[in-house]
Design a protein around this motif. Structure first.
Motif, PDB file in Angstrom:
ATOM      1  N   ILE A 133       1.976  18.607  72.495  1.00 23.78           N
ATOM      2  CA  ILE A 133       0.738  18.656  73.267  1.00 23.78           C
ATOM      3  C   ILE A 133       0.297  17.263  73.672  1.00 23.78           C
ATOM      4  O   ILE A 133      -0.272  17.066  74.752  1.00 23.78           O
ATOM      5  CB  ILE A 133      -0.360  19.400  72.485  1.00 23.78           C
ATOM      6  CG1 ILE A 133      -0.010  20.892  72.424  1.00 23.78           C
ATOM      7  CG2 ILE A 133      -1.733  19.198  73.128  1.00 23.78           C
ATOM      8  CD1 ILE A 133      -0.954  21.742  71.628  1.00 23.78           C
ATOM      9  N   ASP A 134       0.575  16.271  72.832  1.00 26.49           N
ATOM     10  CA  ASP A 134       0.182  14.903  73.176  1.00 26.49           C
ATOM     11  C   ASP A 134       0.952  14.369  74.386  1.00 26.49           C
ATOM     12  O   ASP A 134       0.528  13.384  74.988  1.00 26.49           O
ATOM     13  CB  ASP A 134       0.351  13.974  71.969  1.00 26.49           C
ATOM     14  CG  ASP A 134      -0.641  14.311  70.866  1.00 26.49           C
ATOM     15  OD1 ASP A 134      -1.770  14.737  71.192  1.00 26.49           O
ATOM     16  OD2 ASP A 134      -0.296  14.165  69.684  1.00 26.49           O
TER      17      ASP A 134
ATOM     18  N   ALA B 180       3.223  26.240  71.273  1.00 24.04           N
ATOM     19  CA  ALA B 180       2.546  27.174  70.374  1.00 24.04           C
ATOM     20  C   ALA B 180       1.099  27.402  70.799  1.00 24.04           C
ATOM     21  O   ALA B 180       0.249  27.719  69.978  1.00 24.04           O
ATOM     22  CB  ALA B 180       2.626  26.715  68.919  1.00 24.04           C
ATOM     23  N   LEU B 181       0.826  27.231  72.086  1.00 16.76           N
ATOM     24  CA  LEU B 181      -0.495  27.549  72.618  1.00 16.76           C
ATOM     25  C   LEU B 181      -0.483  28.988  73.110  1.00 16.76           C
ATOM     26  O   LEU B 181       0.560  29.494  73.539  1.00 16.76           O
ATOM     27  CB  LEU B 181      -0.836  26.622  73.788  1.00 16.76           C
ATOM     28  CG  LEU B 181      -1.241  25.213  73.416  1.00 16.76           C
ATOM     29  CD1 LEU B 181      -1.203  24.306  74.638  1.00 16.76           C
ATOM     30  CD2 LEU B 181      -2.622  25.206  72.791  1.00 16.76           C
TER      31      LEU B 181
ATOM     32  N   ASP C 247      -7.096  17.209  72.977  1.00 16.18           N
ATOM     33  CA  ASP C 247      -7.743  17.497  71.692  1.00 16.18           C
ATOM     34  C   ASP C 247      -8.145  18.973  71.607  1.00 16.18           C
ATOM     35  O   ASP C 247      -7.933  19.627  70.590  1.00 16.18           O
ATOM     36  CB  ASP C 247      -8.992  16.619  71.489  1.00 16.18           C
ATOM     37  CG  ASP C 247      -8.684  15.158  71.287  1.00 16.18           C
ATOM     38  OD1 ASP C 247      -7.505  14.819  70.991  1.00 16.18           O
ATOM     39  OD2 ASP C 247      -9.622  14.341  71.429  1.00 16.18           O
ATOM     40  N   ILE C 248      -8.736  19.463  72.687  1.00 20.44           N
ATOM     41  CA  ILE C 248      -9.152  20.872  72.717  1.00 20.44           C
ATOM     42  C   ILE C 248      -7.941  21.780  72.596  1.00 20.44           C
ATOM     43  O   ILE C 248      -7.955  22.761  71.836  1.00 20.44           O
ATOM     44  CB  ILE C 248      -9.934  21.162  74.018  1.00 20.44           C
ATOM     45  CG1 ILE C 248     -11.277  20.418  73.996  1.00 20.44           C
ATOM     46  CG2 ILE C 248     -10.135  22.657  74.224  1.00 20.44           C
ATOM     47  CD1 ILE C 248     -11.989  20.384  75.337  1.00 20.44           C
ATOM     48  N   LEU C 249      -6.872  21.467  73.313  1.00 18.62           N
ATOM     49  CA  LEU C 249      -5.665  22.305  73.251  1.00 18.62           C
ATOM     50  C   LEU C 249      -5.032  22.262  71.879  1.00 18.62           C
ATOM     51  O   LEU C 249      -4.536  23.280  71.377  1.00 18.62           O
ATOM     52  CB  LEU C 249      -4.665  21.872  74.327  1.00 18.62           C
ATOM     53  CG  LEU C 249      -5.091  22.166  75.769  1.00 18.62           C
ATOM     54  CD1 LEU C 249      -4.097  21.565  76.756  1.00 18.62           C
ATOM     55  CD2 LEU C 249      -5.251  23.648  75.996  1.00 18.62           C
ATOM     56  N   ASN C 250      -5.029  21.105  71.227  1.00 16.58           N
ATOM     57  CA  ASN C 250      -4.505  21.021  69.858  1.00 16.58           C
ATOM     58  C   ASN C 250      -5.280  21.955  68.928  1.00 16.58           C
ATOM     59  O   ASN C 250      -4.705  22.537  68.017  1.00 16.58           O
ATOM     60  CB  ASN C 250      -4.553  19.579  69.340  1.00 16.58           C
ATOM     61  CG  ASN C 250      -3.265  18.834  69.611  1.00 16.58           C
ATOM     62  OD1 ASN C 250      -2.179  19.346  69.383  1.00 16.58           O
ATOM     63  ND2 ASN C 250      -3.392  17.619  70.125  1.00 16.58           N
TER      64      ASN C 250
ATOM     65  N   ARG D 121      -1.592  28.065  67.992  1.00 20.04           N
ATOM     66  CA  ARG D 121      -1.390  29.198  67.080  1.00 20.04           C
ATOM     67  C   ARG D 121      -0.798  28.684  65.778  1.00 20.04           C
ATOM     68  O   ARG D 121       0.025  27.781  65.764  1.00 20.04           O
ATOM     69  CB  ARG D 121      -0.437  30.214  67.707  1.00 20.04           C
ATOM     70  CG  ARG D 121      -0.969  30.870  68.946  1.00 20.04           C
ATOM     71  CD  ARG D 121       0.011  31.904  69.448  1.00 20.04           C
ATOM     72  NE  ARG D 121       1.310  31.306  69.731  1.00 20.04           N
ATOM     73  CZ  ARG D 121       1.840  31.189  70.930  1.00 20.04           C
ATOM     74  NH1 ARG D 121       1.210  31.626  71.972  1.00 20.04           N
ATOM     75  NH2 ARG D 121       3.017  30.648  71.105  1.00 20.04           N
ATOM     76  N   GLN D 122      -1.239  29.283  64.711  1.00 18.53           N
ATOM     77  CA  GLN D 122      -0.678  28.928  63.401  1.00 18.53           C
ATOM     78  C   GLN D 122       0.705  29.551  63.264  1.00 18.53           C
ATOM     79  O   GLN D 122       0.908  30.687  63.673  1.00 18.53           O
ATOM     80  CB  GLN D 122      -1.594  29.435  62.279  1.00 18.53           C
ATOM     81  CG  GLN D 122      -2.979  28.817  62.310  1.00 18.53           C
ATOM     82  CD  GLN D 122      -2.936  27.308  62.180  1.00 18.53           C
ATOM     83  OE1 GLN D 122      -2.172  26.773  61.393  1.00 18.53           O
ATOM     84  NE2 GLN D 122      -3.747  26.625  62.971  1.00 18.53           N
TER      85      GLN D 122
END
Length: 194
Positions: A88-89, A145-146, A185-188, A192-193
């Motif tokens: 994501i970063d 994993a979003l 940050d919001i997407l992190n 999903r776990q």
């Protein structure tokens, strides 16, 4: 004749003509609007003859389609610095730099979008443009994993589109970078776990 070319002041070399004409079309639209896109304007911008533009594209619509496809390929690479990695970063890591390096490509797309309001026959091109961007974004989300739901993809893309538009129109790459950092940050937080 004073024209811009992609070849250090020279007319395009053999085999580069079509790409040079597409780049010239993007510059014409970015600088003067879609209504000023003519074979003559593109030929002047590329430093070639009018007939060469007609030979390569056959119609103004074909030229617009080719320029749009080129602009999407040039822009979609800024969605992530590590395609398919799930990082994501890495999402949107070069977006503000891409806009700074080539604001004309973004201006071309926005000119086309605005013109589609006045000319409904252009609407399918704009729909395809946005679908292409959302498809790439959804692919990156699935690797990260979003959640990949249409509403989230549309929301994030709308934020990106707005940031790119603002930077294209007003500058402010630092503002764009700050906003993108916050978006990551919001997407992190949405991941999903396992």
């Amino acid at each position: 004749m004073n024209t811009r070319t992609d070849n250090d002041g020279q007319s395009p070399r053999y085999g580069q003509g079509r790409d040079a004409l597409v780049a010239a079309a993007i510059r014409v639209v970015a600088n003067h609007g879609l209504r000023k896109l003519t074979y003559r304007a593109v030929a002047h911008e590329a430093g070639v003859t009018y007939g060469l533009v007609s030979h390569h594209f056959g119609s103004r619509d074909a030229l617009i389609q080719a320029a749009l496809e080129h602009s999407v390929r040039a822009s979609v690479v800024a969605f992530t610095t590590a395609p398919g990695s799930g990082d994501i970063d890495a999402l949107f890591g070069n977006l503000s730099e891409m806009v700074d390096a080539d604001p004309g490509t973004q201006a071309f797309q926005y000119e086309l979008i605005l013109e589609a309001r006045r000319r409904p026959e252009l609407r399918p091109l704009v729909d395809d443009l946005y679908k292409a961007y959302r498809k790439v974004l959804a692919q990156e989300f699935s690797c990260s994993a979003l959640p990949v739901d249409d509403a989230l993809v549309r929301l994030v893309f709308a934020a990106l589109d707005g940031l790119v538009f603002q930077q294209t129109a007003l500058g402010g790459a630092d503002n764009t970078r700050d906003a993108l950092s916050r978006l990551r940050d919001i997407l992190n937080g949405l991941k999903r776990q396992p």
